[in-house]
Design an enzyme around this catalytic site. Structure first.
Site, PDB file in Angstrom:
ATOM      1  N   LYS A 173      11.274  70.101  55.585  1.00  0.00           N
ATOM      2  CA  LYS A 173      10.669  71.322  56.130  1.00  0.00           C
ATOM      3  C   LYS A 173       9.488  71.779  55.278  1.00  0.00           C
ATOM      4  CE  LYS A 173       9.682  74.984  58.186  1.00  0.00           C
ATOM      5  NZ  LYS A 173      10.045  75.934  59.170  1.00  0.00           N
ATOM      6  N   GLY A 226      -2.804  81.195  57.649  1.00  0.00           N
ATOM      7  CA  GLY A 226      -1.983  82.361  57.316  1.00  0.00           C
ATOM      8  C   GLY A 226      -0.687  82.309  58.089  1.00  0.00           C
ATOM      9  N   CYS A 229       4.691  81.429  57.704  1.00  0.00           N
ATOM     10  CA  CYS A 229       5.260  80.196  57.139  1.00  0.00           C
ATOM     11  C   CYS A 229       4.387  79.519  56.084  1.00  0.00           C
ATOM     12  CB  CYS A 229       5.550  79.202  58.249  1.00  0.00           C
ATOM     13  SG  CYS A 229       6.966  79.675  59.230  1.00  0.00           S
TER      14      CYS A 229
HETATM   15  C1  UDX Z   1       3.739  76.891  61.387  1.00  0.00           C
HETATM   16  C2  UDX Z   1       4.096  75.413  61.669  1.00  0.00           C
HETATM   17  O1  UDX Z   1       3.099  74.848  62.533  1.00  0.00           O
HETATM   18  C3  UDX Z   1       5.466  75.298  62.284  1.00  0.00           C
HETATM   19  O2  UDX Z   1       5.798  73.923  62.438  1.00  0.00           O
HETATM   20  C4  UDX Z   1       6.470  75.976  61.358  1.00  0.00           C
HETATM   21  O3  UDX Z   1       7.765  75.940  61.907  1.00  0.00           O
HETATM   22  C5  UDX Z   1       6.062  77.421  61.099  1.00  0.00           C
HETATM   23  O4  UDX Z   1       4.752  77.464  60.585  1.00  0.00           O
HETATM   24  P1  UDX Z   1       2.873  78.997  62.780  1.00  0.00           P
HETATM   25  O5  UDX Z   1       2.933  79.762  61.498  1.00  0.00           O
HETATM   26  O6  UDX Z   1       3.388  79.631  64.013  1.00  0.00           O
HETATM   27  O7  UDX Z   1       3.632  77.584  62.626  1.00  0.00           O
HETATM   28  O8  UDX Z   1       1.310  78.699  63.017  1.00  0.00           O
HETATM   29  P2  UDX Z   1       0.383  77.424  63.203  1.00  0.00           P
HETATM   30  O9  UDX Z   1       0.001  77.303  64.618  1.00  0.00           O
HETATM   31  O10 UDX Z   1       0.919  76.224  62.521  1.00  0.00           O
HETATM   32  O11 UDX Z   1      -0.895  77.920  62.384  1.00  0.00           O
HETATM   33  C6  UDX Z   1      -0.793  78.316  61.007  1.00  0.00           C
HETATM   34  C7  UDX Z   1      -2.126  78.782  60.481  1.00  0.00           C
HETATM   35  O12 UDX Z   1      -3.031  77.704  60.369  1.00  0.00           O
HETATM   36  C8  UDX Z   1      -2.826  79.829  61.359  1.00  0.00           C
HETATM   37  O13 UDX Z   1      -3.423  80.781  60.517  1.00  0.00           O
HETATM   38  C9  UDX Z   1      -3.846  79.011  62.121  1.00  0.00           C
HETATM   39  O14 UDX Z   1      -4.947  79.762  62.544  1.00  0.00           O
HETATM   40  C10 UDX Z   1      -4.232  78.007  61.046  1.00  0.00           C
HETATM   41  N1  UDX Z   1      -4.791  76.750  61.590  1.00  0.00           N
HETATM   42  C11 UDX Z   1      -4.009  75.906  62.337  1.00  0.00           C
HETATM   43  C12 UDX Z   1      -6.101  76.400  61.303  1.00  0.00           C
HETATM   44  O15 UDX Z   1      -6.830  77.142  60.614  1.00  0.00           O
HETATM   45  N2  UDX Z   1      -6.567  75.204  61.759  1.00  0.00           N
HETATM   46  C13 UDX Z   1      -5.810  74.328  62.492  1.00  0.00           C
HETATM   47  O16 UDX Z   1      -6.320  73.257  62.860  1.00  0.00           O
HETATM   48  C14 UDX Z   1      -4.490  74.704  62.802  1.00  0.00           C
END
Ligand code: UDX
Length: 410
Positions: A173, A226, A229
């Site tokens: 994880k 951000g 997680c």
């Molecule tokens: C994440 C993981 O993807 C998921 O598998 C885990 O269980 C929980 O954490 P989440 O926090 O919902 O999920 O958001 P996610 O869609 O992964 O995006 C996380 C951050 O990365 C956001 O701030 C998003 O804007 C940023 N991001 C994501 C980018 O800046 N670029 C990308 O290409 C993808």
């Protein structure tokens, strides 16, 4: 049976109200409730007494030193310990440090109950889809029968099932979230390099992402990652490794690049209005219209939002900020708790442009893409657009007489 000790939340769920923004969840819950397969209660002991399998899904917030706070999971385990059926299985769904299966076992003091780890990989806003279409299901435990029983719950999903020891499942994880955060930090660093050498990050990402060893996913540059997680888990990864005598310097670098990314975005705003971030209040008199407050689109979650972190820095530099977010309208209280007391909220995306020297895109909400740039231009006092999500079409922005700066774009 879903249990929460928050009676108000349970009441809302019982009356059909879903307290989080999540596509498709209302229907899933309504259908299951109507079919008599789902109910919401507040008594953990009674629910545990009736269950063959109990999932612990409580939060594991972060302690001051970056380590995970296990008090919720310990409290939940302690609460149900004496009520569990003989032979019940307790499943750790919460993201917990390596070794937490042992912690739960110790709290339970029930040799007849097996504890297994079953980490979740769901993204906020698309959790229903992610649950139904997983890339894999990971189950970790010392007792193969218990692990297989839990694996059996997922059979209808027809996905790869990985059964490991508990420590490996718990590590998977953190390593998965750490790797994804690393991809984003990497592409943000590459975007900075593109700006320096005059390359275009969109082409670079396409070029590297089509190599199947790299993959295109999670290579979108932005204001930094951000949410609830990545920030917490990447810091926990460093802290867990340190506790076990390993300096995870690469992960520290990933976090550092993410902090720098926010500072770089603040620098872009300053540059767009001809200022520099030096001395006291370098942005005094500058009016900023900010679009997007949540940590990503499709959610109302403000936790560890890069948008709020960037706006805080801009406010500290003396800028006056008006912001709009489709899910945070009328939630000034919640935002002010995030130390942005001076932030004004606008009623619509176009409203933030009124009198603004710079319009700053921070969250990739689709509706911002549809803004009429001529309307934006005529509402603004200045003419700078800073797009930290590379959401807008630079040509459309420029043809409205505005200047455009994205992340790593030519
Ligand atoms: C994440 C993981 O993807 C998921 O598998 C885990 O269980 C929980 O954490 P989440 O926090 O919902 O999920 O958001 P996610 O869609 O992964 O995006 C996380 C951050 O990365 C956001 O701030 C998003 O804007 C940023 N991001 C994501 C980018 O800046 N670029 C990308 O290409 C993808």
């Amino acid at each position: 049976t879903c249990v929460d000790i928050d009676a108000e939340k349970i009441e809302r769920l019982q009356s059909g109200e879903i307290p989080i923004v999540e596509a498709g969840l209302d229907d899933v819950v309504a259908d299951a409730v109507a079919a008599g397969r789902l109910r919401f209660v507040t008594d953990p002991r009674q629910a545990a007494a009736q269950a063959e399998i109990v999932f612990l899904c409580v939060p594991t917030p972060q302690d001051e030193d970056g380590s995970a706070d296990l008090s919720y999971i310990e409290a939940a385990a302690g609460e149900i310990a004496s009520s569990l059926q003989v032979g019940a299985i307790v499943v750790n769904k919460s993201t917990v440090p390596v070794g937490s299966v042992r912690v739960v076992e110790q709290v339970l003091q029930r040799p007849d109950v097996e504890v297994v780890s079953n980490p979740e990989f769901l993204r906020e806003g698309t959790a229903v889809f992610d649950f139904l279409h997983p890339d894999r299901v990971v189950i970790g435990g010392d007792d193969l029968d218990a692990a297989n029983t839990v694996a059996g719950l997922y059979t209808p999903l027809d996905t790869e099932m990985l059964v490991t020891d508990a420590a490996s499942a718990e590590t998977i994880k953190y390593a998965a979230n750490g790797f994804l955060a690393m991809k984003i930090s990497f592409v943000n660093a590459v975007a900075a390099m593109c700006e320096a050498v005059g390359a275009d990050v969109a082409d670079v990402v396409e070029g590297i992402g089509s190599d199947h060893r790299i993959g295109r996913a999670f290579l979108n540059p932005g204001p930094g990652w951000g949410g609830s997680c990545f920030p917490k888990d990447s810091r926990a990864l460093v802290s867990i490794a340190a506790d076990h005598g390993y300096d995870f310097s690469m992960m520290r670098g990933v976090i550092e690049v993410n902090d720098e990314q926010r500072i770089r975005m603040v620098g872009k705003v300053a540059q767009a209005v001809g200022r520099e971030i030096v001395g006291e209040q370098p942005l005094a008199g500058v009016s900023i219209g900010a679009l997007g407050l949540t940590f990503k689109a499709g959610t109302d979650d403000l936790r560890e939002s890069p948008s709020l972190a960037i706006l805080e820095q801009l406010a500290d530099a003396g800028a006056a900020i008006t912001a709009y977010d489709p899910t945070a309208v009328g939630e000034l209280d919640r935002i002010q708790q995030h130390r942005l007391a001076r932030l004004q909220l606008a009623e619509s995306a176009l409203d933030v442009a009124h009198g603004a020297d710079v319009v700053l895109i921070l969250t990739e909400w689709h509706e911002f893409k549809d803004l009429d740039m001529a309307d934006v231009a005529s509402a603004m006092r200045g003419k700078a657009i800073v797009d930290t999500r590379n959401l807008l079409d630079p040509l459309a922005v420029k043809s409205a007489g505005l200047t455009y700066d994205g992340v790593g774009r030519r």
